[in-house]
Design an enzyme around this catalytic site. Structure first.
Site, short mmCIF file in Angstrom:
data_model
loop_
_atom_site.label_atom_id
_atom_site.label_comp_id
_atom_site.label_asym_id
_atom_site.label_seq_id
_atom_site.Cartn_x
_atom_site.Cartn_y
_atom_site.Cartn_z
N ASP A 1 1.01 -0.94 0.12
CA ASP A 1 0.33 0.10 -0.26
C ASP A 1 0.57 1.38 0.31
O ASP A 1 0.87 2.11 -0.84
CB ASP A 1 -0.64 -0.20 1.29
CG ASP A 1 -2.09 -0.44 1.32
OD1 ASP A 1 -2.72 -1.44 -0.48
OD2 ASP A 1 -2.65 -1.21 2.41
N THR B 1 -26.89 -2.52 2.82
CA THR B 1 -26.12 -1.98 3.54
C THR B 1 -26.13 -2.38 4.62
O THR B 1 -25.26 -1.47 5.57
CB THR B 1 -27.11 -0.63 3.77
OG1 THR B 1 -28.11 -1.00 4.43
CG2 THR B 1 -27.30 0.23 2.31
N LYS B 2 -26.87 -3.94 4.80
CA LYS B 2 -26.52 -4.28 6.83
C LYS B 2 -24.44 -4.43 7.05
O LYS B 2 -24.60 -4.01 7.87
CB LYS B 2 -27.04 -5.57 6.49
CG LYS B 2 -27.39 -6.07 7.46
CD LYS B 2 -28.50 -5.36 9.13
CE LYS B 2 -29.62 -5.74 8.92
NZ LYS B 2 -30.56 -4.69 9.60
N ASP C 1 -17.52 1.83 -8.13
CA ASP C 1 -15.91 1.20 -9.05
C ASP C 1 -15.73 1.46 -10.88
O ASP C 1 -16.63 2.42 -10.62
CB ASP C 1 -16.77 0.05 -9.91
CG ASP C 1 -16.65 -0.99 -9.24
OD1 ASP C 1 -15.65 -1.26 -7.52
OD2 ASP C 1 -17.18 -2.31 -9.10
N CYS D 1 16.78 -7.14 -11.17
CA CYS D 1 18.06 -7.71 -10.24
C CYS D 1 17.22 -9.10 -10.99
O CYS D 1 18.59 -9.11 -11.18
CB CYS D 1 16.14 -7.59 -8.61
SG CYS D 1 17.49 -7.70 -7.16
N MET E 1 18.70 -9.35 -13.81
CA MET E 1 19.53 -9.04 -14.50
C MET E 1 20.43 -10.17 -14.09
O MET E 1 21.47 -10.36 -14.70
CB MET E 1 20.77 -7.56 -13.57
CG MET E 1 21.27 -6.89 -14.37
SD MET E 1 22.78 -6.48 -13.07
CE MET E 1 23.54 -7.54 -12.70
N ARG F 1 20.70 -9.78 -1.84
CA ARG F 1 21.42 -9.79 -1.43
C ARG F 1 23.07 -10.79 -2.43
O ARG F 1 24.18 -11.09 -1.49
CB ARG F 1 20.99 -11.26 -0.80
CG ARG F 1 21.62 -12.01 0.75
CD ARG F 1 20.91 -13.33 1.63
NE ARG F 1 19.82 -12.32 2.02
CZ ARG F 1 18.82 -12.92 2.66
NH1 ARG F 1 17.94 -13.14 1.56
NH2 ARG F 1 17.68 -12.02 3.38
N HIS G 1 15.56 -1.98 -8.23
CA HIS G 1 13.89 -1.75 -9.01
C HIS G 1 13.39 -0.44 -9.35
O HIS G 1 12.97 0.07 -8.45
CB HIS G 1 13.25 -2.09 -7.37
CG HIS G 1 13.45 -3.59 -7.03
ND1 HIS G 1 12.88 -5.10 -7.57
CD2 HIS G 1 14.42 -4.43 -6.21
CE1 HIS G 1 13.42 -5.97 -7.71
NE2 HIS G 1 14.30 -5.67 -6.25
N GLU H 1 11.29 -0.34 -10.58
CA GLU H 1 9.57 0.54 -11.21
C GLU H 1 8.94 0.52 -9.81
O GLU H 1 8.00 1.63 -9.60
CB GLU H 1 9.04 -0.98 -11.28
CG GLU H 1 9.19 -2.08 -9.59
CD GLU H 1 10.23 -2.76 -9.85
OE1 GLU H 1 11.05 -2.28 -10.26
OE2 GLU H 1 10.87 -3.63 -8.79
#
Ligand code: GLN
Length: 485
Positions: A34, A149-150, A201, A338, A341, A417, A462, A464
């Site tokens: 997140d 809605t419960k 959505d 990573c 590579m 590592r 990385h 990304e």
């Protein structure tokens, strides 16, 4: 800030199949994925502190207890654990106007009770300098065409029974709720209907900030917190959303990886591919190819670009090597990340140069290792000990890496590592695979590129992880453009 109620100190030791990708912050925190969404939507880098787990909290509490810090007192969830949680939250908020804290899991989970209690106390301490926002799910039953809605009513009453009264509600649903349904929820929750917002959505997640803004969510929260209107026009986000409906070209990318059962395992890579393509008005089609399966290599001919992501362990290595070989031999634009590579080095040395070399993660006892464990990583415990976070990479002038980054020094995030064994730099270079980026202090190889191909680049870091919605990572842009061509 994200609070995760699980007992792992961080998600670094959890399988990506189990928990999705492990996100890494610039300062080397291994965090919940997140945090990646937060960074991408905020266009801002966060730090370790923004990720709190029960594991971290209890580790600190127990260390303090062993050190005699509590001076004879009985150590308890309330007040000791809750005080520490509050302390951590206040610490992260220091220096900022506003801190958004998300508590993971669902209201009422046994593990999250200490967080709910801390939130209750924070609201008590800060009064209207804090706002409680409750996000609830409103399921839609398709066959009978009704919204229920419960469940939301139940979660609100559970929250209220824990002493937390929400100031705002956000409903998560498949279709829009009617006024009648909103009124019902509001009455039950003791929240006025104009403090209830809908998150229905959408065709694209990138439109959600704009959808909430249209409902004046930001104004309402600012009003309660009395921080004045901080108006933002979201110009860049709007442009990005406009691009989404004006895509001019298409590109097909194959991601050859082994964590294919959980789409969240490669979430930052998928997002970075989207940022790079959409900002260049290119429609992204991608497929995850299971490197663990003996897939037909001809399948790869359907794609304009091939990406081999990071990973751990021996499974799927054959499938990744097969994809690397295919891209190299067929001059298909290629990006290795990573492990990607490290396997590029292995594949090239063995298949092009016939060197018969090994990867230390696969064969730790071998003598001729082209990739080996970093000397300071040997005999370390598993959790939190990798080479993590931002490290500098010096780029060689005139290389593909230089033409992509247009800079001679970059900072990118790491999580590994093992490293390239520089003994093999010279023979690889003679064959055309050059180390075009290195860590300036240690000489650790950060980038390998194949001079025999048009676009074949692999990186130890990385890229990304630093990509943002309106500020895509340059390496991904280069890869997408080369693939589209
Ligand atoms: N397993 C490899 C290493 O530890 C690569 C890690 C990765 O791809 N993130 O170096």
């Amino acid at each position: 800030m994200k609070c995760d109620p699980y007992l792992n100190v961080d998600p670094g030791t959890m399988s990506p199949i189990e928990h999705g990708e492990v996100f890494v912050t610039v300062d080397g925190g291994e965090t919940d994925l997140d945090l990646g969404h937060y960074e991408r939507f905020l266009n801002k880098n966060l730090t370790k502190g923004s990720s709190l787990t029960s594991g971290k909290v209890y580790q600190e509490i127990i260390e303090k207890e062993r050190a005699g810090h509590f001076e004879g007192k009985t150590v308890q969830v309330i007040p000791h654990v809750t005080n520490l949680i509050k302390e951590k939250i206040y610490e992260v908020a220091k220096g900022y106007d506003l801190l958004i804290v998300e508590v993971g899991g669902s209201v009422g989970d046994i593990e999250s009770l200490a967080y709910t209690e801390s939130i209750r106390q924070i609201k008590f301490e800060l009064k209207n300098n804090a706002a409680i926002i409750h996000v609830g799910y409103v399921p839609y039953i398709k066959v009978s065409k009704e919204l229920k809605t419960k469940p939301m009513q139940r979660s609100i009453s559970l929250l209220r029974s824990l002493g937390v009264a929400p100031d705002f509600l956000v409903t998560r649903s498949e279709i829009e709720l009617s006024d009648r349904e909103i009124e019902k929820i509001g009455m039950f929750a003791n929240v006025q209907t104009d403090n209830i917002f809908q998150s229905v959505d959408a065709s694209s997640i990138y439109s959600i900030p704009l959808v909430l803004k249209d409902q004046k969510f930001d104004d309402k929260v600012s009003e309660l917190l009395n921080i004045g209107k901080k108006d933002s026009n979201h110009v860049e986000l709007k442009k990005f959303n406009d691009n989404l409906s004006n895509l001019e070209k298409e590109v097909n990318i194959a991601i050859v990886g082994k964590y294919v059962d959980n789409m969240d395992s490669y979430i930052s890579i998928i997002e970075a591919l989207k940022h790079a393509s959409i900002n260049n008005k290119i429609k992204l089609n991608f497929k995850l190819i299971n490197a663990r399966k003996d897939y037909d290599v001809d399948e790869l001919s359907k794609y304009d670009g091939i990406l081999v992501p990071g990973g751990f362990g021996s499974s799927g290595v054959e499938g990744k090597l097969k994809a690397i070989k295919y891209a190299r031999e067929n001059n298909v634009p290629f990006l290795g990340i990573c492990y990607g590579m490290q396997l590029v080095a292995l594949e090239f040395a063995n298949n092009v140069l016939n060197l018969d070399v090994k990867h230390g993660e696969l064969e730790p006892k071998a003598k001729n290792k082209i990739i080996d464990i970093m000397s300071d990583m040997k005999d370390k415990v598993i959790g939190g000990t990798m080479r993590l976070g931002n490290y500098e990479c010096s780029i060689t002038e005139g290389t593909l890496a230089h033409s992509i980054y247009k800079e001679l020094s970059i900072l990118e995030r790491h999580r590994h590592r093992y490293e390239f064994n520089n003994k093999y730099e010279e023979p690889l270079k003679n064959g055309g695979l050059i180390a075009s980026g290195k860590h300036p202090e240690t000489g650790l190889v950060e980038i390998l590129e194949n001079k025999n191909n048009d676009f074949f680049i692999a990186v130890q870091f990385h890229p990304e992880l630093s990509s943002k919605i309106t500020n895509p990572n340059k390496l991904f842009v280069g890869f997408i453009k080369a693939s589209a061509k």
